[in-house]
Write an enzyme that holds these catalytic residues in place. Structure first.
Site, PDB file in Angstrom:
ATOM      1  N   ASP A   1      29.181  78.357 -41.494  1.00 44.57           N
ATOM      2  CA  ASP A   1      29.179  77.419 -42.627  1.00 44.57           C
ATOM      3  C   ASP A   1      28.742  78.152 -43.891  1.00 44.57           C
ATOM      4  O   ASP A   1      28.719  77.557 -44.958  1.00 44.57           O
ATOM      5  CB  ASP A   1      28.152  76.297 -42.378  1.00 44.57           C
TER       6      ASP A   1
ATOM      7  N   ASP B   1      23.106  84.580 -38.027  1.00 45.51           N
ATOM      8  CA  ASP B   1      22.077  84.553 -39.077  1.00 45.51           C
ATOM      9  C   ASP B   1      22.616  85.277 -40.313  1.00 45.51           C
ATOM     10  O   ASP B   1      23.099  86.409 -40.208  1.00 45.51           O
ATOM     11  CB  ASP B   1      20.805  85.256 -38.581  1.00 45.51           C
TER      12      ASP B   1
END
Ligand SMILES: C[S@@+](CC[C@H](N)C(=O)[O-])C[C@H]1O[C@@H](n2cnc3c(N)ncnc32)[C@H](O)[C@@H]1O
Length: 214
Positions: free
Chosen positions: A154, A118
């Site tokens: 990403d 996260d």
């Protein structure tokens, strides 16, 4: 990760302690006994729905894998995957990684994987990022000397932050890729998030960070 309330998840997890290990603090220093061999133990912190640990375990039977995931509603999908796969070398822990040293002894872990952690983009949430210095200290406390963190994401902002955090901590950076899927890296095993984001055309960043405490 979007969380759906799954009231049955808790029961299913407690019915399958051979996969989602119950009272993991009692296994601290004894994970090789749990697996019944002396093979190295690699952990994935924030394992999500478990595709990566399951497929890594299938591809590398000489390594034991432990996936660590905070949320019952997420880990229950990883549990389904493990039940289906019937692999002897993979387990799950339904715990918060902030307490890793309660579950693993010094030098008990051979490698840490962080996949699509996260990002917590707000500055005031920096301490929650799994590459923040307090987490790097926790990993150092349980890893073998010269142990490594293998990190994929990403998220460019999280990647840049993590490179700085690793460097600040004194880790040596290796095999840095700014576009993993168009690199010569072989044997990549994709995570759920990796499949989702790369299908949308997102680049995947990867680095290996090694502790310099040999
Ligand atoms: C964005 S998802 C990525 C899941 C998976 N690694 C993937 O690549 O598909 C991040 C996961 O990390 C878990 N996570 C975040 N902080 C955690 C912590 N402190 N301890 C355990 N799991 C955590 C979240 O619940 C979430 O399932």
């Amino acid at each position: 990760m979007r969380l759906r309330h799954k009231p049955w998840a808790s029961e299913k997890i407690s019915e399958n302690p051979q996969y989602v290990v119950a009272q993991p603090e009692e296994k601290k220093g004894k994970w090789n006994e749990v697996f019944g061999n002396d093979n190295p133990i690699h952990i994935e912190v924030g394992t999500g729905k478990g595709q990566f640990v399951t497929e890594m375990a299938r591809a590398n039977p000489e390594v034991n894998y432990i996936g660590i995931e905070l949320y019952e509603s997420v880990i229950v999908t990883a549990l389904d995957r493990l039940i289906e796969a019937e692999l002897p070398n993979v387990k799950l822990l339904n715990v918060d990684a902030r307490h890793l040293t309660d579950f693993f002894a010094t030098e008990e872990v051979g490698r840490v994987y962080l996949n699509f952690s996260d990002p917590w983009p707000k500055n005031r949430h920096e301490k929650r990022r799994l590459t923040y210095k307090t987490f790097l200290k926790l990993y150092e406390d349980i890893l073998i000397k010269g142990g490594e963190i293998h990190f994929k994401t990403d998220n460019q902002g999280l990647f840049e932050y993590s490179l700085m955090s690793f460097s600040w901590y004194g880790l040596h950076l290796k095999f840095l890729s700014l576009d993993l899927h168009n690199s010569d890296f072989e044997g990549n095993i994709m995570t759920e998030y990796e499949e989702k984001f790369s299908a949308k055309g997102q680049r995947i960043y990867r680095v290996e960070a090694q502790y310099q405490n040999q």
